[in-house]
Design an enzyme around this catalytic site. Structure first.
Site, PDB file in Angstrom:
ATOM      1  N   HIS A 149      33.586  41.272  33.951  1.00 44.81           N
ATOM      2  CA  HIS A 149      32.493  40.484  34.550  1.00 44.81           C
ATOM      3  C   HIS A 149      31.395  41.454  35.016  1.00 44.81           C
ATOM      4  O   HIS A 149      31.181  41.647  36.214  1.00 44.81           O
ATOM      5  CB  HIS A 149      33.047  39.673  35.721  1.00 44.81           C
ATOM      6  CG  HIS A 149      32.143  38.562  36.177  1.00 44.81           C
ATOM      7  ND1 HIS A 149      30.933  38.266  35.580  1.00 44.81           N
ATOM      8  CD2 HIS A 149      32.275  37.675  37.208  1.00 44.81           C
ATOM      9  CE1 HIS A 149      30.379  37.243  36.203  1.00 44.81           C
ATOM     10  NE2 HIS A 149      31.162  36.864  37.189  1.00 44.81           N
TER      11      HIS A 149
ATOM     12  N   ARG B 271      22.958  38.325  42.416  1.00 45.49           N
ATOM     13  CA  ARG B 271      23.158  37.989  40.997  1.00 45.49           C
ATOM     14  C   ARG B 271      21.800  37.709  40.348  1.00 45.49           C
ATOM     15  O   ARG B 271      21.520  38.129  39.229  1.00 45.49           O
ATOM     16  CB  ARG B 271      24.064  36.749  40.860  1.00 45.49           C
ATOM     17  CG  ARG B 271      25.499  36.923  41.336  1.00 45.49           C
ATOM     18  CD  ARG B 271      26.267  37.880  40.451  1.00 45.49           C
ATOM     19  NE  ARG B 271      26.295  37.440  39.063  1.00 45.49           N
ATOM     20  CZ  ARG B 271      27.130  36.522  38.556  1.00 45.49           C
ATOM     21  NH1 ARG B 271      28.037  35.976  39.330  1.00 45.49           N
ATOM     22  NH2 ARG B 271      27.080  36.193  37.275  1.00 45.49           N
TER      23      ARG B 271
ATOM     24  N   ASP C 205      39.506  38.777  45.122  1.00 40.37           N
ATOM     25  CA  ASP C 205      39.083  37.649  44.283  1.00 40.37           C
ATOM     26  C   ASP C 205      40.202  36.621  44.309  1.00 40.37           C
ATOM     27  O   ASP C 205      41.301  36.882  44.813  1.00 40.37           O
ATOM     28  CB  ASP C 205      38.798  38.163  42.849  1.00 40.37           C
ATOM     29  CG  ASP C 205      38.048  37.136  41.996  1.00 40.37           C
ATOM     30  OD1 ASP C 205      37.628  36.094  42.540  1.00 40.37           O
ATOM     31  OD2 ASP C 205      37.897  37.384  40.789  1.00 40.37           O
TER      32      ASP C 205
ATOM     33  N   GLN D 230      28.391  40.570  37.591  1.00 42.39           N
ATOM     34  CA  GLN D 230      28.827  40.452  38.976  1.00 42.39           C
ATOM     35  C   GLN D 230      28.851  41.818  39.657  1.00 42.39           C
ATOM     36  O   GLN D 230      28.369  41.974  40.783  1.00 42.39           O
ATOM     37  CB  GLN D 230      30.231  39.833  39.024  1.00 42.39           C
ATOM     38  CG  GLN D 230      30.788  39.712  40.433  1.00 42.39           C
ATOM     39  CD  GLN D 230      30.001  38.729  41.271  1.00 42.39           C
ATOM     40  OE1 GLN D 230      29.826  37.591  40.870  1.00 42.39           O
ATOM     41  NE2 GLN D 230      29.510  39.162  42.441  1.00 42.39           N
TER      42      GLN D 230
ATOM     43  N   ARG E  92      29.271  33.047  28.536  1.00 45.54           N
ATOM     44  CA  ARG E  92      30.512  33.122  29.328  1.00 45.54           C
ATOM     45  C   ARG E  92      31.597  32.515  28.459  1.00 45.54           C
ATOM     46  O   ARG E  92      31.499  31.356  28.049  1.00 45.54           O
ATOM     47  CB  ARG E  92      30.369  32.350  30.645  1.00 45.54           C
ATOM     48  CG  ARG E  92      31.703  32.121  31.321  1.00 45.54           C
ATOM     49  CD  ARG E  92      31.581  31.575  32.720  1.00 45.54           C
ATOM     50  NE  ARG E  92      31.115  32.615  33.623  1.00 45.54           N
ATOM     51  CZ  ARG E  92      31.202  32.544  34.949  1.00 45.54           C
ATOM     52  NH1 ARG E  92      31.723  31.471  35.535  1.00 45.54           N
ATOM     53  NH2 ARG E  92      30.764  33.522  35.709  1.00 45.54           N
TER      54      ARG E  92
ATOM     55  N   CYS F 153      33.438  37.842  44.886  1.00 44.82           N
ATOM     56  CA  CYS F 153      32.427  37.356  43.931  1.00 44.82           C
ATOM     57  C   CYS F 153      32.206  35.854  44.049  1.00 44.82           C
ATOM     58  O   CYS F 153      31.187  35.352  43.561  1.00 44.82           O
ATOM     59  CB  CYS F 153      32.816  37.738  42.512  1.00 44.82           C
ATOM     60  SG  CYS F 153      34.305  36.923  41.914  1.00 44.82           S
TER      61      CYS F 153
HETATM   62  N1   CP Z   1      31.057  34.840  40.645  1.00 46.68           N
HETATM   63  C1   CP Z   1      30.763  34.016  39.619  1.00 46.68           C
HETATM   64  O1   CP Z   1      30.642  34.428  38.467  1.00 46.68           O
HETATM   65  O2   CP Z   1      30.567  32.724  40.001  1.00 46.68           O
HETATM   66  P1   CP Z   1      30.522  31.474  39.016  1.00 46.68           P
HETATM   67  O3   CP Z   1      31.875  31.346  38.358  1.00 46.68           O
HETATM   68  O4   CP Z   1      30.206  30.309  39.905  1.00 46.68           O
HETATM   69  O5   CP Z   1      29.454  31.722  37.992  1.00 46.68           O
END
Ligand code: CP
Length: 308
Positions: A134, A294, A225, A137, A107, A266
């Site tokens: 992403h 997830r 979001d 997700q 990430r 998400c």
């Molecule tokens: N939706 C998501 O990626 O959550 P986090 O940022 O908690 O990993």
């Protein structure tokens, strides 16, 4: 080597296989304790590096638990604690990690970091979020929609609010899974036109509608979001909120979607900002199924990457 870098860079049949396998993986664990190992120990003898240059709850825990359930070992690495955060190049980091681990999930901020990691790693690399996309997700989101409503192909998805990285991966998914997407939000926060064009070129309808009430007409799924993403400057908060207030998901907005429309986010959510608690906790919301999925979707992604 199967990197999982983005939905539009992964073939549709591979994406479909991943979703179908995720469902099988989930069903096989139904009712079992979370710490129980899967019957099939697909990751026995494998080590997975999970690198985070940004905060995370769901991605971190779901990948970590997923690796453990499949009999593998994981290590969560903070970018700032690694030499990566102190000047070592991404290419060198990729080559070194590849000597130790079987799979890398990262990430990061700029997607060039992800791409350089994939270019120089000799093991598969998974995109755990960049400023631009992403994909993990949205694989979980497609799985979740189909669990509740059947095939997503031909359905109408409405994204309301900021055309951010999660919205971008929804556009990629529209192209690959064959659903229509309407974006509703202020012009300043439109999704990238490159991704809009990509979806349109794939033959799906992508509409941009400034009026949120008109946008959700006929929607099978409404998604939003946070209004200030991790890569957005906190100084832009008030300006963004002023632009986005009319795009909040609330009872009034959902009343204009199809009666059986679902709501997704998400997470993490800011209750009372982009969505009300009534919607978050109401019968149309599938947000916690999304979060759970997830785990299952990423287990299927890891298995696809490793071809096991
Ligand atoms: N939706 C998501 O990626 O959550 P986090 O940022 O908690 O990993």
């Amino acid at each position: 080597m199967n990197h999982f870098l983005d939905i539009h860079k992964t073939k549709p049949d591979a994406l479909r296989n991943i979703i179908d396998n995720a469902r099988l993986i989930k069903n096989a664990r139904a009712g079992r304790p979370k710490g129980a190992l899967d019957d099939e120990q697909a990751l026995t003898g494998h080590v997975v590096a999970l690198i985070f240059e940004k905060p995370s709850t769901r991605t971190r825990v779901s990948f970590d638990v997923g690796v453990r359930q499949m009999g593998g070992q994981s290590m969560v690495l903070s970018g700032s604690d690694m030499q990566l955060g102190h000047g070592e190049t991404i290419a060198d980091t990729a080559r070194v990690l590849s000597r130790f681990v079987d799979l890398i999930m990262i990430r990061t901020f700029d997607e060039s970091v992800l791409h350089e990691m994939a270019e120089f790693a000799t093991v598969p690399v998974i995109n755990g979020l960049t400023d631009r996309t992403h994909p993990c997700q949205i694989m979980a989101d497609v799985m979740t929609f189909e669990e509740h409503r059947g095939p997503i192909a031909g359905k109408k998805v409405v994204w309301t609010g900021d055309g951010n990285n999660v919205c971008a991966s929804f556009l990629h998914a529209a192209a690959q899974f064959g659903f229509d997407l309407t974006f509703t939000g202020p012009v300043q926060l439109d999704p990238e036109m490159e991704f809009v064009g990509l979806a349109r070129n794939a033959g799906v309808s992508v509409q941009i509608e400034r009026d949120p009430i008109k946008a959700v007409d006929g929607a099978d799924l409404v998604v939003t979001d946070t209004w200030v993403s991790m890569h957005d400057a906190q100084s832009s908060r008030e300006r963004r909120h002023n632009m986005l207030r009319q795009y909040q998901v609330n009872d009034e907005l959902m009343r204009h979607a199809k009666p059986d429309a679902l709501f997704m986010h998400c997470l993490p959510a800011h209750r009372g900002e982009e969505v009300t608690s009534e919607i978050m906790d109401g019968p149309k919301s599938v947000i916690f199924d999304e979060a759970e999925n997830r785990l299952h979707a990423q287990k299927a992604i890891m298995r696809w990457c490793l071809d096991i």
